[in-house]
Scaffold this active site. Structure first.
Site, PDB file in Angstrom:
ATOM      1  N   ASP A  75       8.219 -96.075   5.870  1.00 46.49           N
ATOM      2  CA  ASP A  75       7.759 -95.965   6.998  1.00 46.49           C
ATOM      3  C   ASP A  75       8.430 -97.447   7.592  1.00 46.49           C
ATOM      4  OD1 ASP A  75       5.688 -94.745   5.982  1.00 46.49           O
ATOM      5  OD2 ASP A  75       3.749 -95.338   7.413  1.00 46.49           O
ATOM      6  N   GLU A 104      -1.607 -90.609  10.240  1.00 45.45           N
ATOM      7  CA  GLU A 104      -1.368 -91.722  10.069  1.00 45.45           C
ATOM      8  C   GLU A 104       0.333 -91.563  11.919  1.00 45.45           C
ATOM      9  OE1 GLU A 104      -1.222 -93.400   6.130  1.00 45.45           O
ATOM     10  OE2 GLU A 104       0.270 -91.544   5.984  1.00 45.45           O
TER      11      GLU A 104
END
Length: 507
Positions: free
Chosen positions: A58, A240
């Site tokens: 990420d 998320e």
């Protein structure tokens, strides 16, 4: 009536040497800057960020300050698969060429350093600023692996670190954690922005199957505001990496909420959905509850926007998928980031949609040298060596296909199917796929726009990014051919109408 298809084709000839860092390129010629050389590293992206070595996922804590773009990312410096998470760091002045910096944040007694965000605290609300220096404050999730192994329900908390040298070095706050866990197993990925309606910071936090909003005057003390989404949107997996921000739509401030989901993507695995509505300083109220995705390919996940860019909203995502991200056939490193994209709201069919296009900085990637014409068989064939491509065109809404191929008879196909009104990407014959059973597949995306089809493609050595109809439909897929694709073949229902093909070498 005959129609024309207008093309802009960018082909990059890449020199071969063993240096995988970003070289400096002379500025006295009309060529792109900052491209890497693949050397002996197969699949190394040329105009996307990838770490020199080891595992990355990420994007985190991105911000822009004094002409420099800062990209932090989930990073494991001791292996090529996921491990104890750190924050890696890279900087850029143009969003194309990146310099990898020293690791920014390391695990500590509170746990691994999971995803989060960073803000430029220009008014020093946090009190971290000293001697007139503006603090950059990172807000991230501390993940306690021992608590997770013991199956506790409070092993993720939110913490702070600050920098007084524009993000190059960091000090963790002595009062961590600033937001303890109330007993939610998945309690992570804080994205913080200043909200002028309430003159406070607002945190958008992923809390298992929904989003919870918090506010704070100083980034240290947080008050719960509301929650959103338990029964809305896609719920095939855990929510998320959220992001909440305003965009202009027809002269009105309109809010967008990004939520990544794993699994549950439209073509399998991880993906990022979005909602459009209003945020009144406490609650997010959607104007449309239809489930929509920012990218319908399989390889754009956990993307969020860059802080401190004013009205400009720049988005970067992780260019991989949790189904196979740890298994792809790269050796020293794993994964890259998407091309940075500018987000906006556009109308289609009387409704607002989130659109994404490559940032304006990508316009420098090439210079037109000559025109080319269709071949006698009605197809367009352009060949190069170790090539990268940019291809833009418009056509009536009829079936078409674009194939990128190599001498090993491998190919990646992009097309439009008019009967179903869908775009597709097909990597069934695009190279290595044995690392994941369902990797070799055709992926589909609904068409949102109408009228003539407009396409913009960015093709790196191991990825394709499709932006259709001014960014209303976006797809990103990665692939792993034996040798680089170096031939482009374009065909359509009326290929004889193709005109104005431009051949654009970078070097």
């Amino acid at each position: 009536m005959p129609y024309r298809i207008f093309f802009l084709l960018l082909i990059v000839f890449v020199s071969c040497n063993s240096d995988t860092s970003t070289p400096s390129v002379p500025t006295d010629s009309a060529i792109a800057t900052g491209l890497k050389s693949p050397g002996n590293e197969k699949y190394r992206p040329q105009f996307h960020f990838s770490p020199k070595a080891h595992w990355m996922n990420d994007p985190n804590g991105m911000f822009y300050l004094d002409g420099t773009w800062n990209l932090y990312f989930q990073y494991y410096p001791d292996g090529t698969t996921w491990g104890p998470m750190h924050w890696g760091h890279a900087t850029s002045t143009d969003l194309i060429s990146w310099k990898e910096e020293e690791v920014a944040l390391f695990p500590d007694s509170l746990g691994y350093i999971f995803s989060g965000s960073a803000v430029v605290d220009k008014d020093n609300t946090s009190g971290f600023g000293k001697n007139g220096k503006t603090p950059i404050v990172a807000i991230f999730t501390h993940h306690d692996p021992k608590g997770a192994e013991a199956k506790k329900n409070n092993y993720q908390v939110q913490s702070l670190a600050y920098s007084l040298d524009k993000g190059m070095t960091w000090v963790k706050y002595d009062g961590n954690p600033v937001l303890p866990n109330p007993g939610i197993v998945d309690f992570r990925d804080p994205k913080v922005n200043w909200n002028s309606k309430i003159n406070q910071w607002v945190m958008t936090l992923a809390t298992k199957d929904r989003i919870t909003f918090y506010s704070s005057p100083n980034l240290k003390e947080w008050t719960r505001l509301s929650e959103f989404g338990q029964k809305l949107g896609a719920h095939g997996g855990v929510w998320e990496c959220p992001d909440l921000f305003p965009l202009d739509y027809k002269g009105k401030e309109t809010w967008v909420l990004l939520v990544s989901i794993n699994p549950g993507g439209p073509n399998g695995g991880s993906a990022t959905q979005y909602f459009i509505g209003d945020f009144n300083g406490k609650e997010f109220i959607p104007s449309d509850t239809t489930t929509r995705f920012i990218d319908y390919g399989t390889d754009n996940y956990a993307g969020v926007t860059v802080a401190n860019t004013g009205d400009r909203r720049v988005f970067i995502g992780w260019m991989s998928n949790w189904l196979y991200g740890e298994k792809v056939p790269t050796e020293k490193w794993r994964s890259a980031m998407t091309i940075p994209r500018t987000l906006s709201l556009k109308e289609a069919g009387g409704k607002a949609f989130l659109a994404a296009l490559p940032v304006k900085e990508t316009e420098k990637l090439g210079t037109v040298l000559k025109d080319a014409a269709p071949e006698k068989d009605g197809k367009i064939l352009i060949a190069g060596k170790d090539s990268l491509f940019r291809l833009s065109f418009a056509t009536q809404d009829e079936n078409f296909e674009i194939s990128f191929s190599n001498s090993s008879a491998e190919k990646f196909v992009i097309g439009f199917d008019k009967p179903s009104n869908r775009f597709y990407m097909d990597r069934t014959a695009a190279g290595a796929a044995g690392f994941y059973p369902a990797f070799a597949a055709r992926h589909w995306a609904p068409r949102v726009g109408n009228g003539n089809v407009k396409i913009d493609l960015l093709v790196d050595l191991a990825s394709v990014e499709l932006f259709a109809d001014e960014g209303l439909t976006v797809m990103t897929d990665i692939f792993f051919p034996v040798t680089s694709f170096n031939t482009v073949s374009v065909s359509s229902a009326n290929v004889s109408g193709i005109r104005d093909l431009k051949y654009i070498p970078i070097r």
